[in-house]
Design an enzyme around this catalytic site. Sequence first.
Site, PDB file in Angstrom:
ATOM      1  N   HIS A 154      -4.645  -5.727   1.521  1.00  0.00           N
ATOM      2  CA  HIS A 154      -3.218  -5.521   1.256  1.00  0.00           C
ATOM      3  C   HIS A 154      -2.587  -4.315   1.970  1.00  0.00           C
ATOM      4  O   HIS A 154      -1.607  -4.438   2.700  1.00  0.00           O
ATOM      5  CB  HIS A 154      -2.989  -5.293  -0.237  1.00  0.00           C
ATOM      6  CG  HIS A 154      -3.651  -6.255  -1.146  1.00  0.00           C
ATOM      7  ND1 HIS A 154      -3.203  -7.530  -1.342  1.00  0.00           N
ATOM      8  CD2 HIS A 154      -4.742  -6.120  -1.961  1.00  0.00           C
ATOM      9  CE1 HIS A 154      -3.951  -8.143  -2.240  1.00  0.00           C
ATOM     10  NE2 HIS A 154      -4.901  -7.316  -2.620  1.00  0.00           N
ATOM     11  N   ASP A 155      -3.141  -3.123   1.656  1.00  0.00           N
ATOM     12  CA  ASP A 155      -2.429  -1.890   2.009  1.00  0.00           C
ATOM     13  C   ASP A 155      -2.325  -1.668   3.518  1.00  0.00           C
ATOM     14  O   ASP A 155      -1.357  -1.063   3.996  1.00  0.00           O
ATOM     15  CB  ASP A 155      -3.120  -0.698   1.339  1.00  0.00           C
ATOM     16  CG  ASP A 155      -3.082  -0.814  -0.185  1.00  0.00           C
ATOM     17  OD1 ASP A 155      -2.343  -1.672  -0.698  1.00  0.00           O
ATOM     18  OD2 ASP A 155      -3.803  -0.047  -0.847  1.00  0.00           O
ATOM     19  N   GLU A 193       1.991  -8.042 -10.203  1.00  0.00           N
ATOM     20  CA  GLU A 193       1.044  -7.488  -9.210  1.00  0.00           C
ATOM     21  C   GLU A 193       0.662  -6.086  -9.675  1.00  0.00           C
ATOM     22  O   GLU A 193       1.470  -5.384 -10.290  1.00  0.00           O
ATOM     23  CB  GLU A 193       1.737  -7.468  -7.838  1.00  0.00           C
ATOM     24  CG  GLU A 193       0.924  -6.867  -6.695  1.00  0.00           C
ATOM     25  CD  GLU A 193       0.948  -5.360  -6.641  1.00  0.00           C
ATOM     26  OE1 GLU A 193      -0.019  -4.765  -6.163  1.00  0.00           O
ATOM     27  OE2 GLU A 193       1.947  -4.758  -7.104  1.00  0.00           O
ATOM     28  N   ASP A 206      -8.869  -1.103  -0.041  1.00  0.00           N
ATOM     29  CA  ASP A 206      -7.897  -1.453   1.004  1.00  0.00           C
ATOM     30  C   ASP A 206      -7.024  -0.260   1.393  1.00  0.00           C
ATOM     31  O   ASP A 206      -6.571  -0.154   2.536  1.00  0.00           O
ATOM     32  CB  ASP A 206      -7.033  -2.652   0.590  1.00  0.00           C
ATOM     33  CG  ASP A 206      -6.352  -2.477  -0.741  1.00  0.00           C
ATOM     34  OD1 ASP A 206      -6.897  -1.789  -1.622  1.00  0.00           O
ATOM     35  OD2 ASP A 206      -5.254  -3.026  -0.912  1.00  0.00           O
ATOM     36  N   ASP A 207      -6.834   0.691   0.438  1.00  0.00           N
ATOM     37  CA  ASP A 207      -6.124   1.924   0.783  1.00  0.00           C
ATOM     38  C   ASP A 207      -6.880   2.661   1.897  1.00  0.00           C
ATOM     39  O   ASP A 207      -6.264   3.229   2.798  1.00  0.00           O
ATOM     40  CB  ASP A 207      -6.060   2.867  -0.421  1.00  0.00           C
ATOM     41  CG  ASP A 207      -5.427   2.225  -1.641  1.00  0.00           C
ATOM     42  OD1 ASP A 207      -4.296   2.556  -1.969  1.00  0.00           O
ATOM     43  OD2 ASP A 207      -6.082   1.361  -2.253  1.00  0.00           O
ATOM     44  N   ASN A 263      -1.502 -10.921  -9.459  1.00  0.00           N
ATOM     45  CA  ASN A 263      -2.947 -10.694  -9.591  1.00  0.00           C
ATOM     46  C   ASN A 263      -3.383  -9.964 -10.856  1.00  0.00           C
ATOM     47  O   ASN A 263      -4.542 -10.034 -11.231  1.00  0.00           O
ATOM     48  CB  ASN A 263      -3.503  -9.979  -8.338  1.00  0.00           C
ATOM     49  CG  ASN A 263      -2.880  -8.615  -8.098  1.00  0.00           C
ATOM     50  OD1 ASN A 263      -2.077  -8.130  -8.890  1.00  0.00           O
ATOM     51  ND2 ASN A 263      -3.241  -7.986  -6.987  1.00  0.00           N
TER      52      ASN A 263
HETATM   53  C1  BDR Z   1      -2.732  -3.529  -4.740  1.00  0.00           C
HETATM   54  O1  BDR Z   1      -3.431  -3.096  -5.901  1.00  0.00           O
HETATM   55  C2  BDR Z   1      -4.557  -2.352  -5.545  1.00  0.00           C
HETATM   56  O2  BDR Z   1      -5.672  -2.815  -6.229  1.00  0.00           O
HETATM   57  C3  BDR Z   1      -4.718  -2.466  -4.058  1.00  0.00           C
HETATM   58  O3  BDR Z   1      -5.182  -1.248  -3.510  1.00  0.00           O
HETATM   59  C4  BDR Z   1      -3.339  -2.804  -3.558  1.00  0.00           C
HETATM   60  O4  BDR Z   1      -2.589  -1.654  -3.270  1.00  0.00           O
HETATM   61  C5  BDR Z   1      -2.810  -5.030  -4.660  1.00  0.00           C
HETATM   62  O5  BDR Z   1      -2.271  -5.605  -5.810  1.00  0.00           O
HETATM   63 CA    CA Z   2      -3.618   0.545  -3.221  1.00  0.00          CA
END
Ligand code: BDR
Ligand code: CA
Length: 326
Positions: free
Chosen positions: A255-256, A177, A14-15, A171
């Site tokens: 997310h990012d 998180e 996601d980055d 998560n």
């Molecule tokens: C975040 O943790 C990473 O695994 C993802 O890139 C995101 O930045 C989500 O919890």
């Molecule tokens: Ca990230």
Amino acid sequence: MPQKVILDVDTGSDDAVAIMMAILAPEIDLVGICSVNGNKGIENTTENTLRTVQLLGSDVPVYKGCPAPMVKRLFPGRYGWTRAQKVGEVDGKKVEYHTDFLDMLPPASIKPQPQNAVSWLIDTLMASDGDITIVPVGPLTNLAMAIRIEPAIVSKIKEVILMGGGHRITNTTSAAEFNIWEDPEAAQIVLTSGCKVTLVPLDATHAAYVTAQESKEIRSIGTPAAIATADLIDQRIKAYNVAQPMKVQDSAPVHDALAVLAVIDPTVLQEVRFARIDVDISGGFADGMTIVDNRALPDYPKNAYIALDADREKFVRMLKHYLSKS
Ligand code: BDR
Ligand code: CA
């Protein structure tokens, strides 16, 4: 006038999408990208960052940052999660949120800058007019180290919009998180630094899920960035289906990218509250938890904004919009 942004990443599926947004959006003047330990070790996150920058033919400089959290690994009992963890198997094949390298992109032939990310951050912020927004989407080690070394950077930072934390959703542990859990001390330093901080936590990013059908639509845009993004989203959907099923089947958060798009249009974040937010650094069950004090009169001054929801349709629309640019 485009907004000056420094992105801090632990690339990461996601980055990579976040980097593409920051490079492609004309509303953003991307000053530089710092890499940090997180989803993978620093060599991998730096290489993956360079691969993404190379795909877009961008000349944005990449600075390699910290290889480990500030102090957490000094406490063996706090280091319970292994980054080699695989999330599951589909048809006999391993599925992961983040592979060691972004396999859909060729190895990088471009290099990181010679200067370390932390000292570059300090130099760049001190020389700035106070007009740079920092967008950390990995553990907060680089920014916290920079603040510890040169506290004067705090008044030079326009604002910090970070992906991290979770209020009703977590998560990595029952309480935490990943980005905050991986370097809780760094997160607490940033939250209590006096910078204007906005948290884009899991509550917002999970609300902005992307479906398999939307990934198909993104792929059909046909640009290299759109095709790579669709590959990354499809990989994430497989992993979420197995390890963290979303309320909508065949969907995943990215997310990012939400944190980057919030720089351009803050209304992509919804239910934004100003609150007292601290990180648990005690090493117990709640290690790395973002504790949001919802009381009208908290014991300590309110210090950060947190978005508890997102405008999903706007998020997907913005993704498609910027991915159609090349
Ligand atoms: C975040 O943790 C990473 O695994 C993802 O890139 C995101 O930045 C989500 O919890
Ligand atoms: Ca990230």
